[in-house]
Design a protein around this motif. Structure first.
Motif, PDB file in Angstrom:
ATOM      1  N   LYS A  95     -86.469 -52.339  18.268  1.00 37.57           N
ATOM      2  CA  LYS A  95     -86.360 -53.739  17.865  1.00 37.57           C
ATOM      3  C   LYS A  95     -87.103 -53.989  16.549  1.00 37.57           C
ATOM      4  N   THR A  96     -88.258 -53.356  16.376  1.00 37.91           N
ATOM      5  CA  THR A  96     -89.032 -53.506  15.136  1.00 37.91           C
ATOM      6  C   THR A  96     -88.267 -52.937  13.949  1.00 37.91           C
TER       7      THR A  96
ATOM      8  N   LEU B 257     -97.930 -60.089  12.994  1.00 37.43           N
ATOM      9  CA  LEU B 257     -97.218 -59.814  14.230  1.00 37.43           C
ATOM     10  C   LEU B 257     -95.728 -59.696  13.906  1.00 37.43           C
ATOM     11  N   ILE B 258     -95.120 -58.569  14.260  1.00 41.85           N
ATOM     12  CA  ILE B 258     -93.708 -58.339  13.981  1.00 41.85           C
ATOM     13  C   ILE B 258     -92.847 -58.653  15.202  1.00 41.85           C
ATOM     14  N   GLU B 259     -93.268 -58.189  16.370  1.00 44.04           N
ATOM     15  CA  GLU B 259     -92.497 -58.340  17.596  1.00 44.04           C
ATOM     16  C   GLU B 259     -93.452 -58.391  18.777  1.00 44.04           C
TER      17      GLU B 259
ATOM     18  N   GLY C 286     -97.177 -55.757  21.892  1.00 44.79           N
ATOM     19  CA  GLY C 286     -97.141 -56.345  20.556  1.00 44.79           C
ATOM     20  C   GLY C 286     -97.006 -55.289  19.487  1.00 44.79           C
ATOM     21  N   VAL C 287     -96.272 -55.615  18.439  1.00 46.56           N
ATOM     22  CA  VAL C 287     -96.117 -54.733  17.278  1.00 46.56           C
ATOM     23  C   VAL C 287     -96.696 -55.467  16.081  1.00 46.56           C
ATOM     24  N   LEU C 288     -97.651 -54.828  15.424  1.00 43.92           N
ATOM     25  CA  LEU C 288     -98.309 -55.428  14.265  1.00 43.92           C
ATOM     26  C   LEU C 288     -98.077 -54.587  13.026  1.00 43.92           C
ATOM     27  N   ASP C 289     -97.974 -55.234  11.888  1.00 42.70           N
ATOM     28  CA  ASP C 289     -97.884 -54.555  10.606  1.00 42.70           C
ATOM     29  C   ASP C 289     -99.309 -54.244  10.150  1.00 42.70           C
TER      30      ASP C 289
END
Length: 68
Positions: free
Chosen positions: A45-46, A25-27, A16-19
């Motif tokens: 991808k982000t 949640l971004i991706e 998971g990618v978080l801001d």
């Protein structure tokens, strides 16, 4: 999922990618790779989703940033 020393374990490996600023949640991905090979595709991808040239990331020692 392959663990250390080629031990195979059934389980999910969710990335998971978080801001950090907005706590969003971004991706995410439930891919078939372990942490070692997951950081670069997620970072690329982000960057595409956010439309930015660069970004800062934080990851634990299990991740490797592969240059492409």
């Amino acid at each position: 999922m392959i663990l250390h020393k080629n031990i195979i374990n059934v389980g999910y490996n969710i990335q998971g990618v978080l801001d950090a600023k907005h706590k969003l949640l971004i991706e995410y991905d439930t891919g078939m790779v372990n942490d070692t090979h997951a950081l670069s595709p997620m970072a690329l991808k982000t960057k595409e989703i956010l439309g930015v040239e660069s970004l800062k990331y934080l990851a634990d020692k299990g991740y490797i940033l592969e240059k492409s």
